[in-house]
Design a protein around this motif. Sequence first.
Motif, short mmCIF file in Angstrom:
data_model
loop_
_atom_site.label_atom_id
_atom_site.label_comp_id
_atom_site.label_asym_id
_atom_site.label_seq_id
_atom_site.Cartn_x
_atom_site.Cartn_y
_atom_site.Cartn_z
N LEU A 143 0.82 -1.20 0.00
CA LEU A 143 0.00 0.00 0.00
C LEU A 143 0.86 1.26 0.00
O LEU A 143 1.81 1.37 0.77
CB LEU A 143 -0.87 0.02 1.26
N GLY A 144 0.54 2.22 -0.88
CA GLY A 144 1.24 3.49 -0.87
C GLY A 144 1.06 4.24 -2.17
O GLY A 144 0.43 3.75 -3.11
N ASN A 145 1.64 5.45 -2.25
CA ASN A 145 1.56 6.22 -3.49
C ASN A 145 2.58 5.73 -4.52
O ASN A 145 2.31 5.72 -5.71
CB ASN A 145 1.78 7.71 -3.20
N PHE A 146 3.76 5.40 -4.07
CA PHE A 146 4.79 4.78 -4.91
C PHE A 146 5.12 5.58 -6.17
O PHE A 146 5.33 5.00 -7.23
CB PHE A 146 4.38 3.36 -5.31
N ASP A 147 5.19 6.90 -6.08
CA ASP A 147 5.60 7.67 -7.25
C ASP A 147 7.12 7.61 -7.37
O ASP A 147 7.83 8.12 -6.50
CB ASP A 147 5.13 9.11 -7.16
N GLY A 148 7.60 6.99 -8.41
CA GLY A 148 9.04 6.84 -8.62
C GLY A 148 9.51 5.41 -8.51
O GLY A 148 10.50 5.02 -9.10
N ILE A 149 8.80 4.59 -7.71
CA ILE A 149 9.22 3.21 -7.46
C ILE A 149 10.71 3.23 -7.08
O ILE A 149 11.53 2.48 -7.64
CB ILE A 149 8.95 2.26 -8.65
N LEU A 153 6.99 11.48 -11.08
CA LEU A 153 8.21 10.81 -11.53
C LEU A 153 7.86 9.63 -12.43
O LEU A 153 8.57 9.35 -13.40
CB LEU A 153 9.02 10.33 -10.32
N THR A 154 6.78 8.94 -12.08
CA THR A 154 6.33 7.80 -12.89
C THR A 154 4.83 7.92 -13.17
O THR A 154 4.02 7.52 -12.33
CB THR A 154 6.61 6.46 -12.17
N PRO A 155 4.46 8.50 -14.31
CA PRO A 155 3.05 8.46 -14.73
C PRO A 155 2.57 7.02 -14.81
O PRO A 155 3.38 6.08 -14.75
CB PRO A 155 3.09 9.12 -16.11
N SER A 183 10.17 10.49 -2.76
CA SER A 183 9.90 11.08 -4.08
C SER A 183 10.26 12.56 -4.09
O SER A 183 10.78 13.07 -5.08
CB SER A 183 8.42 10.87 -4.45
N SER A 184 9.98 13.25 -2.98
CA SER A 184 10.29 14.68 -2.89
C SER A 184 11.79 14.93 -2.97
O SER A 184 12.25 15.87 -3.63
CB SER A 184 9.73 15.27 -1.60
N ALA A 185 12.58 14.09 -2.30
CA ALA A 185 14.04 14.24 -2.33
C ALA A 185 14.58 13.99 -3.73
O ALA A 185 15.52 14.65 -4.18
CB ALA A 185 14.69 13.27 -1.33
N ILE A 186 13.98 13.04 -4.45
CA ILE A 186 14.41 12.76 -5.82
C ILE A 186 14.06 13.93 -6.73
O ILE A 186 14.87 14.35 -7.57
CB ILE A 186 13.77 11.45 -6.32
N GLY A 214 22.77 11.64 -7.51
CA GLY A 214 22.02 11.42 -6.28
C GLY A 214 20.63 10.88 -6.55
O GLY A 214 20.17 9.96 -5.88
N ALA A 215 19.95 11.46 -7.55
CA ALA A 215 18.60 11.00 -7.90
C ALA A 215 18.61 9.54 -8.32
O ALA A 215 17.78 8.74 -7.89
CB ALA A 215 18.01 11.88 -9.00
N ASN A 216 19.57 9.18 -9.17
CA ASN A 216 19.63 7.81 -9.66
C ASN A 216 20.00 6.82 -8.56
O ASN A 216 19.52 5.67 -8.56
CB ASN A 216 20.63 7.71 -10.83
N ARG A 217 20.83 7.25 -7.62
CA ARG A 217 21.17 6.37 -6.50
C ARG A 217 19.93 6.10 -5.65
O ARG A 217 19.70 4.97 -5.20
CB ARG A 217 22.26 7.02 -5.64
N MET A 218 19.12 7.13 -5.43
CA MET A 218 17.90 6.93 -4.64
C MET A 218 16.88 6.08 -5.38
O MET A 218 16.16 5.27 -4.78
CB MET A 218 17.30 8.28 -4.24
N LEU A 219 16.80 6.26 -6.70
CA LEU A 219 15.87 5.48 -7.51
C LEU A 219 16.29 4.02 -7.61
O LEU A 219 15.45 3.12 -7.70
CB LEU A 219 15.76 6.06 -8.91
N GLY A 220 17.60 3.78 -7.62
CA GLY A 220 18.10 2.43 -7.85
C GLY A 220 18.17 2.11 -9.33
O GLY A 220 18.39 0.96 -9.72
N ARG A 221 18.04 3.12 -10.16
CA ARG A 221 18.12 2.99 -11.62
C ARG A 221 18.22 4.41 -12.18
O ARG A 221 18.12 5.39 -11.42
CB ARG A 221 16.87 2.31 -12.19
#
Length: 305
Positions: A18-24, A65-67, A159-162, A173-180
Amino acid sequence: MWTTSSLTNALTPTVVALGNFDGIHQGHQQVILPVLNDDPQIRSTVVSFSPHPKEFFTGQPRKLLTPRSEKAFQLSAIGVEQLVLLPFNRELAALTPQQFVEEILVNHLQARRVSVGQDFRFGCKRSGTATDLQAIAAKSEIAVTIVPLLTFQGERISSSAIREALQEGNLQGANRMLGRSYSLVGEVVQGQQVGRTIGFPTANLQLPPEKFIPKQGVYGVRVSGVGIDRKLGVMNIGNRPTVNGTKQTIEVHLLNWSGDLYGQMLTVELEQFIRPEQKFASLDDLKAQIKADCETARTMWLPVS
């Protein structure tokens, strides 16, 4: 992967994240991991919301981040079988935590197990906490896993930090947090074709209007599409001030490649921020800089995976 906005069309029984999960992002992936399973009779399911609750309450469009299509693709890639996008409306917002569990998780989704992040809130006025969910769900014999927050350089991955990192051009930094790598997915449409007149033809990308666009400037990228497998390229996000552009465009030049891309869907992975956009005195100066940008992209370290 099965995607639905209707609870009556959801495949059941389920195990639910459960969650918003914008960015995965990597924090989201830790929440999703506990519901990935090998039981073909139980659907590993992500339950999210559309529109984003913040958009619903503020009335302001929220860049993502992820439509929807990207979210479904990323979830499928990590093994999720079903995405349920709950329409976030007044009726859903008015549900108490108890009603949310009974109506959504028990009655409609037949949830066997649920996973949430430590900071998860739900129910009317966000009154329910993760531990409340655990206690309420236990009455229906639904186990709830509460996943600790994941951090990067001492700060919570969010998601806000990314978004903030992308706005600053901090792609690493963004890619490290995303994991991709952060990616832009869009259709190639007709542009002004200025690039081809100076020897650098570009594909002009049209993105979903809700897609979050990072800082304007030049990026080293990897491009994929039909017949193109992570081809090295250079992308410009900006208004093209040298040619008196007034509208932001996203243009990609593929290195050592030529062909017709009109109408194709391209996925552009952003690997390196090269420089901010700038205005040049002439097209010759612009051409020289693009050539230098291409050389930078060729020589910089761009990961293959």
